[in-house]
Write a protein that holds these residues in place. Structure first.
Motif, PDB file in Angstrom:
ATOM      1  N   UNK A  11       4.364   7.344   1.543  1.00  0.00           N
ATOM      2  CA  UNK A  11       5.252   6.553   2.390  1.00  0.00           C
ATOM      3  C   UNK A  11       5.459   5.139   1.863  1.00  0.00           C
ATOM      4  N   UNK A  12       4.461   4.627   1.115  1.00  0.00           N
ATOM      5  CA  UNK A  12       4.540   3.255   0.631  1.00  0.00           C
ATOM      6  C   UNK A  12       4.341   2.222   1.714  1.00  0.00           C
ATOM      7  N   UNK A  13       3.881   2.664   2.876  1.00  0.00           N
ATOM      8  CA  UNK A  13       3.785   1.770   4.028  1.00  0.00           C
ATOM      9  C   UNK A  13       2.356   1.316   4.301  1.00  0.00           C
ATOM     10  N   UNK A  14       1.381   2.190   4.036  1.00  0.00           N
ATOM     11  CA  UNK A  14       0.012   1.919   4.462  1.00  0.00           C
ATOM     12  C   UNK A  14      -0.805   1.218   3.382  1.00  0.00           C
ATOM     13  N   UNK A  15      -1.752   0.386   3.822  1.00  0.00           N
ATOM     14  CA  UNK A  15      -2.639  -0.307   2.906  1.00  0.00           C
ATOM     15  C   UNK A  15      -3.675   0.664   2.349  1.00  0.00           C
ATOM     16  N   UNK A  16      -4.366   0.229   1.294  1.00  0.00           N
ATOM     17  CA  UNK A  16      -5.413   1.062   0.696  1.00  0.00           C
ATOM     18  C   UNK A  16      -6.527   1.331   1.703  1.00  0.00           C
TER      19      UNK A  16
END
Length: 272
Positions: A11-16
């Motif tokens: 998604x490219x939305x969530x942090x590591x």
């Protein structure tokens, strides 16, 4: 109905940190008690059952009943409030700031998620009751985060010089936004229903807390949601000992200081 499932990593939305948590990575397991699988709720239920007394439950029911005193409440919600007095009742809780007109869509997603989880747990553990709860962040002070909403790339904003906990803000001036909403929403039956709901919420209630309480209850009462305003003298009185312990012994700071080394591989947004 077509349903697409997107892996959180794609998604490219969530942090590591969030991605590692969602995958139950060993690196972050020391940071939480149990990963929320249906099977893990068995031990969670056992643990929570020992944490609260009959007196705690009586205080909770009394406070919530008082808050619902003038609300048009569904039978399902009323039954859920009564169930909170029972030792085999557990809450599934989410919360959010008092965003105008519900604000971002995850306000909706959060509430639907706890409703769905409560239903799943009731099926998995039928000997217990599970009540979906929405905690209103009425004492939040960040007015700039909640004084607007976006619709079709248009930002509709409420300006006010009031200070302090946003739940206590008087709703005067919000009615001026309704004209913008009416022109944006159109004349469909669903649009008219929402406009009527928003109008009742923000013109018939004196402060933002009461308006949000009414709006959330009206949107989700058919699912038995229980809304709670934490800015409540009855609830705070029961929390007094915890506050005294924190002020004297600085428990939270000590615990957070021990946790920070575990987060060295991640971006720490708030540092104690």
């Amino acid at each position: 109905m077509l349903v697409d499932i997107i892996n959180p990593k794609d998604s490219g939305y969530f942090s590591k940190l969030m991605l590692d948590y969602l995958s139950d990575d060993k690196a972050v397991q020391p940071l939480y008690n149990r990963f929320p699988t249906l099977a893990n709720f068995k031990d969670q239920i056992t643990e929570k059952a020992a944490n609260y007394t009959a007196q705690d439950r009586e205080i909770l029911v009394r406070a919530i009943s008082q808050q619902y005193k003038n609300q048009p409440t569904s039978d399902l919600t009323l039954n859920n409030i009564k169930k909170l007095a029972l030792s085999n009742t557990f809450t599934i809780t989410t919360g959010h700031q008092l965003n105008l007109f519900t604000g971002p869509v995850y306000y909706i997603y959060k509430i639907l998620s706890v409703i769905n989880l409560a239903e799943q747990l009731a099926e998995k553990y039928p000997e217990n009751n599970f009540v979906p709860v929405f905690w209103m962040a009425t004492e939040d002070h960040d007015f700039e985060e909640i004084n607007y909403f976006k619709f079709r790339d248009k930002k509709i904003k409420w300006s006010s010089n009031q200070k302090g906990p946003v739940g206590r803000f008087e709703t005067e001036g919000i009615e001026l936004l309704l004209a913008s909403i009416k022109s944006e929403f159109g004349i469909s039956q669903k649009a008219q229903h929402l406009i009527e709901l928003f109008t009742k919420a923000y013109t018939e209630h004196n402060n933002l807390s009461a308006a949000t309480f009414f709006l959330t209850n009206e949107l989700f009462k058919q699912f038995g949601i229980v809304v709670i305003d934490g800015d409540d003298a009855i609830l705070k009185a029961n929390f007094k000992q915890a506050i005294q312990t924190e002020l004297v012994h600085n428990v939270l700071h000590q615990n957070i200081t021990q946790t920070l080394p575990l987060l060295q591989a991640y971006h720490v947004q708030v540092n104690a």
